[in-house]
Design a protein around this motif. Structure first.
Motif, mmCIF file in Angstrom:
data_model
loop_
_atom_site.group_PDB
_atom_site.id
_atom_site.type_symbol
_atom_site.label_atom_id
_atom_site.label_comp_id
_atom_site.label_asym_id
_atom_site.label_seq_id
_atom_site.Cartn_x
_atom_site.Cartn_y
_atom_site.Cartn_z
ATOM 1 N N TYR B 406 0.834 -1.201 0.000
ATOM 2 C CA TYR B 406 0.000 0.000 0.000
ATOM 3 C C TYR B 406 0.871 1.254 0.000
ATOM 4 O O TYR B 406 0.631 2.194 -0.764
ATOM 5 C CB TYR B 406 -0.894 -0.043 1.238
ATOM 6 C CG TYR B 406 -1.835 1.130 1.434
ATOM 7 C CD1 TYR B 406 -2.718 1.527 0.425
ATOM 8 C CD2 TYR B 406 -1.874 1.812 2.655
ATOM 9 C CE1 TYR B 406 -3.605 2.573 0.630
ATOM 10 C CE2 TYR B 406 -2.753 2.860 2.869
ATOM 11 C CZ TYR B 406 -3.622 3.237 1.857
ATOM 12 O OH TYR B 406 -4.503 4.268 2.067
ATOM 13 N N TRP B 407 1.877 1.256 0.852
ATOM 14 C CA TRP B 407 2.651 2.475 1.039
ATOM 15 C C TRP B 407 3.939 2.502 0.220
ATOM 16 O O TRP B 407 4.649 3.508 0.217
ATOM 17 C CB TRP B 407 2.948 2.675 2.535
ATOM 18 C CG TRP B 407 1.771 3.226 3.273
ATOM 19 C CD1 TRP B 407 0.972 4.281 2.895
ATOM 20 C CD2 TRP B 407 1.249 2.782 4.537
ATOM 21 N NE1 TRP B 407 -0.001 4.511 3.830
ATOM 22 C CE2 TRP B 407 0.136 3.610 4.858
ATOM 23 C CE3 TRP B 407 1.612 1.777 5.438
ATOM 24 C CZ2 TRP B 407 -0.610 3.461 6.027
ATOM 25 C CZ3 TRP B 407 0.873 1.631 6.600
ATOM 26 C CH2 TRP B 407 -0.240 2.460 6.885
ATOM 27 N N LYS B 410 4.260 5.387 -2.016
ATOM 28 C CA LYS B 410 4.501 6.633 -1.273
ATOM 29 C C LYS B 410 5.954 6.712 -0.812
ATOM 30 O O LYS B 410 6.589 7.767 -0.868
ATOM 31 C CB LYS B 410 3.550 6.697 -0.062
ATOM 32 C CG LYS B 410 3.711 7.896 0.848
ATOM 33 C CD LYS B 410 3.578 9.219 0.123
ATOM 34 C CE LYS B 410 2.213 9.409 -0.507
ATOM 35 N NZ LYS B 410 2.141 10.667 -1.296
ATOM 36 N N ASP B 496 -1.023 10.159 -5.234
ATOM 37 C CA ASP B 496 -2.148 9.382 -4.714
ATOM 38 C C ASP B 496 -2.584 8.299 -5.706
ATOM 39 O O ASP B 496 -3.624 8.405 -6.336
ATOM 40 C CB ASP B 496 -3.321 10.331 -4.417
ATOM 41 C CG ASP B 496 -4.436 9.618 -3.679
ATOM 42 O OD1 ASP B 496 -4.252 8.434 -3.311
ATOM 43 O OD2 ASP B 496 -5.492 10.239 -3.467
ATOM 44 N N TRP B 498 -3.829 5.424 -5.328
ATOM 45 C CA TRP B 498 -4.981 4.578 -4.996
ATOM 46 C C TRP B 498 -6.286 5.359 -4.938
ATOM 47 O O TRP B 498 -7.338 4.767 -4.744
ATOM 48 C CB TRP B 498 -4.793 3.887 -3.630
ATOM 49 C CG TRP B 498 -3.476 3.224 -3.426
ATOM 50 C CD1 TRP B 498 -2.532 3.561 -2.509
ATOM 51 C CD2 TRP B 498 -2.951 2.108 -4.135
ATOM 52 N NE1 TRP B 498 -1.442 2.729 -2.603
ATOM 53 C CE2 TRP B 498 -1.681 1.819 -3.605
ATOM 54 C CE3 TRP B 498 -3.418 1.313 -5.198
ATOM 55 C CZ2 TRP B 498 -0.866 0.796 -4.062
ATOM 56 C CZ3 TRP B 498 -2.611 0.274 -5.668
ATOM 57 C CH2 TRP B 498 -1.360 0.034 -5.096
ATOM 58 N N GLU B 504 -1.381 11.229 4.192
ATOM 59 C CA GLU B 504 -0.124 10.900 3.511
ATOM 60 C C GLU B 504 -0.263 10.963 1.998
ATOM 61 O O GLU B 504 0.719 11.098 1.287
ATOM 62 C CB GLU B 504 0.398 9.534 3.976
ATOM 63 C CG GLU B 504 -0.349 8.314 3.453
ATOM 64 C CD GLU B 504 -1.485 7.878 4.355
ATOM 65 O OE1 GLU B 504 -2.057 8.718 5.060
ATOM 66 O OE2 GLU B 504 -1.818 6.673 4.343
ATOM 67 N N TRP B 505 -1.491 10.871 1.493
ATOM 68 C CA TRP B 505 -1.677 10.878 0.034
ATOM 69 C C TRP B 505 -1.818 12.280 -0.522
ATOM 70 O O TRP B 505 -2.036 12.473 -1.712
ATOM 71 C CB TRP B 505 -2.880 10.019 -0.340
ATOM 72 C CG TRP B 505 -2.725 8.622 0.193
ATOM 73 C CD1 TRP B 505 -3.404 8.059 1.217
ATOM 74 C CD2 TRP B 505 -1.793 7.643 -0.257
ATOM 75 N NE1 TRP B 505 -2.954 6.781 1.453
ATOM 76 C CE2 TRP B 505 -1.957 6.496 0.548
ATOM 77 C CE3 TRP B 505 -0.811 7.612 -1.263
ATOM 78 C CZ2 TRP B 505 -1.198 5.331 0.394
ATOM 79 C CZ3 TRP B 505 -0.047 6.458 -1.424
ATOM 80 C CH2 TRP B 505 -0.245 5.336 -0.597
ATOM 81 N N THR B 506 -1.716 13.302 0.362
ATOM 82 C CA THR B 506 -1.820 14.678 -0.125
ATOM 83 C C THR B 506 -0.451 15.251 -0.448
ATOM 84 O O THR B 506 -0.354 16.318 -1.042
ATOM 85 C CB THR B 506 -2.480 15.586 0.928
ATOM 86 O OG1 THR B 506 -1.626 15.617 2.087
ATOM 87 C CG2 THR B 506 -3.849 15.064 1.326
ATOM 88 N N SER B 509 5.104 11.928 -3.616
ATOM 89 C CA SER B 509 5.730 10.616 -3.412
ATOM 90 C C SER B 509 7.033 10.582 -4.187
ATOM 91 O O SER B 509 7.001 10.753 -5.396
ATOM 92 C CB SER B 509 4.845 9.502 -3.953
ATOM 93 O OG SER B 509 3.533 9.615 -3.516
#
Lengths: 346, 537
Positions: B406-407, B410, B496, B498, B504-506, B509
């Motif tokens: 998932y991460w 990121k 982002d 996903w 954290e998705w704002t 990455s």
């Protein structure tokens, strides 16, 4: 290689059926729970799969009733399981009043058995079918665990303690005995078998004889050899208390406490004599720690037990420990007179 | 999507050189230090596991000696539990994402955080030295009097290693607790926090309160071994069972240290891949705390046949049924979250769903062990081995792999190939079940655990289990390959990938060194997928 695929163990004790019933009940409840969860995940997964890349989930208002419901259901189901499991456990933990006794000493890496009649066995225990057998077990070194899968019976065998186990075998045959608590290099070699025999065959096996006389008579000899008999006079006039009728009764201590004279008490009194001093006596007895082995201790306990198990009508003066000749048919087993149910637990 | 590019500077390239990594105080770099170390330890623990399974392919102990076998299962346990599972999610993903998810620049004590890693590595070196110098044969449980009086192996070194690593857990836990209490961004109230934060918070409480007791029991073992002071020796009036009480007082809650963070991850994954608010957010959040609290009251269920009184056994049994309830509540809420969601089955979600299924089986078989009469038969058999692997591998490790997938975009800025990821996830799921499900059957049949050789009638089930283990190993190797590959060749992920909403998705990455250009202001709950902008500032 052995390609058989067993799914269920043999059951050969009065407990096996009860434990199996619990186990199957748990499988049914768990199977139902897993099926419901899995079914919901699959149904939701298919029904609500993402169809457009930017699609978001719908607004679903959580339901308090649902939350309370699925908190309450596992709670109630759990409590029912607890009660049923505890009910059978109490039966497992408490031997019936009348038992045939065998003594077990575990050590790295073998099981040693002593029958009160004097037979000794290693890694093999012969018992009759249909008799409640009570095992009193201890360890010479590290913790072991006495496990007979066919009897659904297990208990850790701990140095410095007596652990009680009991079973009533229902089917003749040979069953695995495993050590179930890791005990070092040859842990997986600390195995043996329980041979359950028809009563007649068992009598025949028993009459095969024992070398050193009954455990009680071995204990009596030790009682002389360690010079216990010089202080613990039968009359009660010695420097130590008389041991007549001691076992299973209550003992008043010098500090005012009253304790029960069970296996653990006798053991402690030999190894740490000053721990519990009997009222009216001086703490002058030396320790026998390191001098007496676990097996000798068990023989001494059997001897102390025999001092009170006098058959009715026998004159006290004729009181002798069991000195039947090897090969003589076994006498009726001792009645556990005065043995409180609580004393059998650990 | 082709226009996505990596940010020019980010935390991983802001400075160069070994020194910039070994002296960093950036929580994200420290997370990667932990990721590298625990991955190496996982590989070592996994090799031990494969050797154990290979030995058990045949009934006689013919591959390695009994002594070697005993050392293998001991070191497998010590490495996997103390050097992989306990640090895993908190030290890697907690370190990386707790500050970001609460809208902070770093943890409260960045230098203490670096110290945690050095302490962990120091302890790890002691334990590895114990292995290199001949191993340990006590079992990871260090039971006395075997560990204190009988074992001839490197008990001291291993115990010292575990003792030292405990301080790493305590410091990391302390850092998280302070950060979560004091460094939340404006508007980020407790009930707007992502559930991962709640889970890490509950885990940290256990770490801080429980780990000292493990330290005490290991010190006692060391003193007893070195000086025979007699705490655990009946000949001196000591009691070997005292050790078990102390040990399980930590080591039962340690199970929750391992699985609670995964539960937090699963909450994140289920929300993100259903694009939906978690059903019963407050119940899921408080169930984490309930597990942390009740988890301290059930240690005795490891000792039902160890010689406790029937009354103590009954109390521990009923409490063990109670501790199952909050876990069940979580499972029900995750499942309900799927209802009317927008569910996608990308790699992380497969791990989350795998977690739910396997953890449910692990939890339900825990009820078998809490049921006193059944426990008497199955404790210390393969039933227990199967049960705790369903919790620790099926639960904790699935959550870890879910978090990793998932991460990963990121943390690295790049995507891995999702199709291969899904194939690997399914491989892990199948391999896992084939390895451990037969062990439930073996356990009820009566095969004791920690057996180097076993009676021939148990062979077929052991062969199945070993076959499963080899599939499982392949399932672990595939991600190792494609994740490393993605570092250079993976598609650029963008902030982002996903369509997830938490903080954290704002940010870019990989994130910049101080995470946020300006402190975010939070105006809504964590999973506001039914609102337009969600939790964004």
């Amino acid at each position: 290689m052995n390609w058989s695929l067993p799914l269920f163990p043999a059951g050969a004790s009065t407990m096996a059926g009860k434990v199996d019933a619990l186990y199957l009940g748990l499988i049914a409840v768990s199977g139902l729970a897993v099926s419901v969860i899995a079914l919901l995940i699959i149904v939701f997964g298919v029904r609500y799969r993402r169809r457009l890349p930017d699609q978001r989930g719908a607004t679903v208002v959580p339901s308090l009733a649902l939350e309370i419901g699925w908190t309450a259901v596992p709670l109630v189901v759990g409590l029912v399981m607890f009660v049923l499991g505890a009910h059978v456990y109490l039966a497992q933990a408490r031997p019936p009043a009348e038992t045939m006794d065998v003594y077990v000493v575990g050590k790295q890496w073998m099981w040693k058995f002593q029958h009160p009649d004097g037979q000794r066995e290693i890694n093999e225990l012969h018992v009759p079918v249909g008799r409640a057998v009570r095992l009193t077990a201890t360890s010479e070194d590290v913790i072991h665990s006495f496990f007979v899968p066919a009897f659904r019976m297990k208990a850790d065998v701990i140095p410095g303690r007596y652990t009680t186990l009991w079973f009533n075998a229902t089917k003749a045959g040979e069953y695995h005995l495993f050590c179930a608590e890791y005990c070092g290099t040859q842990h997986s070699g600390m195995i043996g078998r329980i041979v359950v025999m028809d009563p007649n065959e068992y009598q025949a096996w028993l009459s095969g004889g024992a070398d050193g006389g009954s455990m009680a008579s071995q204990g009596q000899k030790l009682f002389q050899d360690f010079a216990c008999s010089t202080c613990h006079l039968e009359s009660g006039q010695g420097r130590g208390p008389s041991l007549q009728g001691l076992y299973g009764g209550k003992v008043a201590l010098a500090n005012g406490q009253v304790v029960e004279a069970d296996d653990a008490y006798v053991r402690e009194s030999v190894l740490s004599p000053t721990a519990k001093v009997v009222a009216g006596f001086q703490p002058i007895m030396p320790t026998f720690q390191g001098l007496v082995s676990e097996e000798q201790l068990l023989a001494l306990i059997e001897y102390v037990k025999s001092l009170q198990a006098r058959p009715q009508g026998t004159p006290a003066a004729g009181q002798q420990p069991d000195t039947r000749k090897p090969g003589a048919p076994p006498a009726p087993r001792r009645q556990p007179a005065g043995r409180a149910p609580g004393g059998a637990r650990n | 999507m082709d226009s996505l590019t990596l940010p020019r500077t980010h935390y991983a390239n802001a400075e160069y050189g070994l020194r910039s990594w070994l002296l960093t105080t950036d929580h994200k770099r420290i997370a990667l230090l932990f990721l590298g170390s625990i991955s190496a330890f996982f590989l070592i623990g996994g090799i031990f596991a494969m050797l154990i399974r290979l030995e058990l392919l045949t009934p006689p102990g013919d591959l390695v000696s009994d002594d070697t076998y005993n050392k293998l299962f001991t070191m497998h346990g010590i490495v996997m539990i103390f050097m992989f599972l306990i640090p895993s999610i908190p030290a890697v993903f907690g370190n990386f994402f707790v500050p970001i998810m609460v809208g902070a620049k770093d943890l409260a004590f960045p230098r203490l955080n670096l110290l945690s890693w050095y302490i962990f590595i120091t302890g790890g070196m002691f334990t590895l030295a114990a292995i290199a110098l001949g191993g340990v044969d006590t079992g990871w449980t260090f039971y006395t009097p075997f560990s204190t009086h009988a074992s001839q192996s490197n008990v001291m070194l291993a115990a010292v290693g575990v003792f030292i690593m405990g301080f790493s857990s305590i410091l990391t836990g302390l850092n998280f607790i302070v950060t979560i209490h004091t460094m939340r961004a404006p508007g980020l109230t407790w009930f707007r926090l992502p559930l991962f934060i709640w889970a890490i918070y509950a885990t940290s409480l256990i770490n801080v309160l429980g780990t000292p007791v493990l330290a005490i029991s290991l010190v006692a073992v060391a003193l007893e071994r070195a000086f025979h002071i007699g705490i655990f020796d009946p000949a001196y009036g000591g009691d070997p069972l005292l050790f078990q009480h102390l040990f399980w007082f930590y080591s039962h809650p340690a199970v929750y240290i391992m699985v609670l963070p995964s539960m937090g991850v699963v909450s994140e994954l289920v929300a993100a891949f259903s694009r939906k608010n978690i059903f019963g957010y407050t119940f899921v959040a408080f169930s984490s705390l309930a597990i942390a609290v009740f988890g301290f009251l059930v240690w005795g269920h490891h000792m039902f046949v160890a010689g406790m009184s029937v009354y103590s056994a009954m109390i521990f049994s009923v409490l063990s049924f109670l501790v199952a309830v909050p876990s069940a509540v979580k499972v029900f809420n995750w499942t309900a979250t799927l209802y009317r969601g927008s569910i996608s089955f990308q790699t992380p979600m497969l791990y989350a769903l795998g977690f739910i299924g396997l953890f449910t089986i692990g939890g339900l078989t825990g009820l078998f062990l809490a049921t006193l009469a059944v426990d008497v038969h199955v404790t210390d058999t393969y039933f227990v081995v199967a049960h705790f692997h369903y919790i620790m591998v099926g639960g904790a490790l699935m959550g870890y792999l879910g978090a990793l997938h998932y991460w990963w975009p990121k943390m690295t800025g790049r995507m891995y190939p999702d199709l291969i990821g899904r194939i690997a996830a399914v491989t892990v799921f199948i391999g896992f079940n084939l390895t451990f499900f037969p062990q439930f059957v073996l356990g009820y049949l009566g095969m004791p655990r920690r057996y180097h050789a076993y009676p021939p009638e148990f062979q077929a089930l052991n062969v199945l289990s070993t076959a499963g283990a080899s599939i499982l190993a392949v399932g672990f190797l595939i991600p190792a390959v494609y994740l490393l590959w993605s570092l250079k060749y993976g598609k650029v992920a963008g902030p982002d990938p996903w369509g997830a909403l938490s903080l954290e998705w704002t940010i870019p990455s990989p994130p910049p060194t101080f995470n946020f250009d300006e402190t975010p202001v939070i105006t809504g709950p964590a999973y506001a997928y039914d609102q337009r902008e969600g939790q964004r500032a």
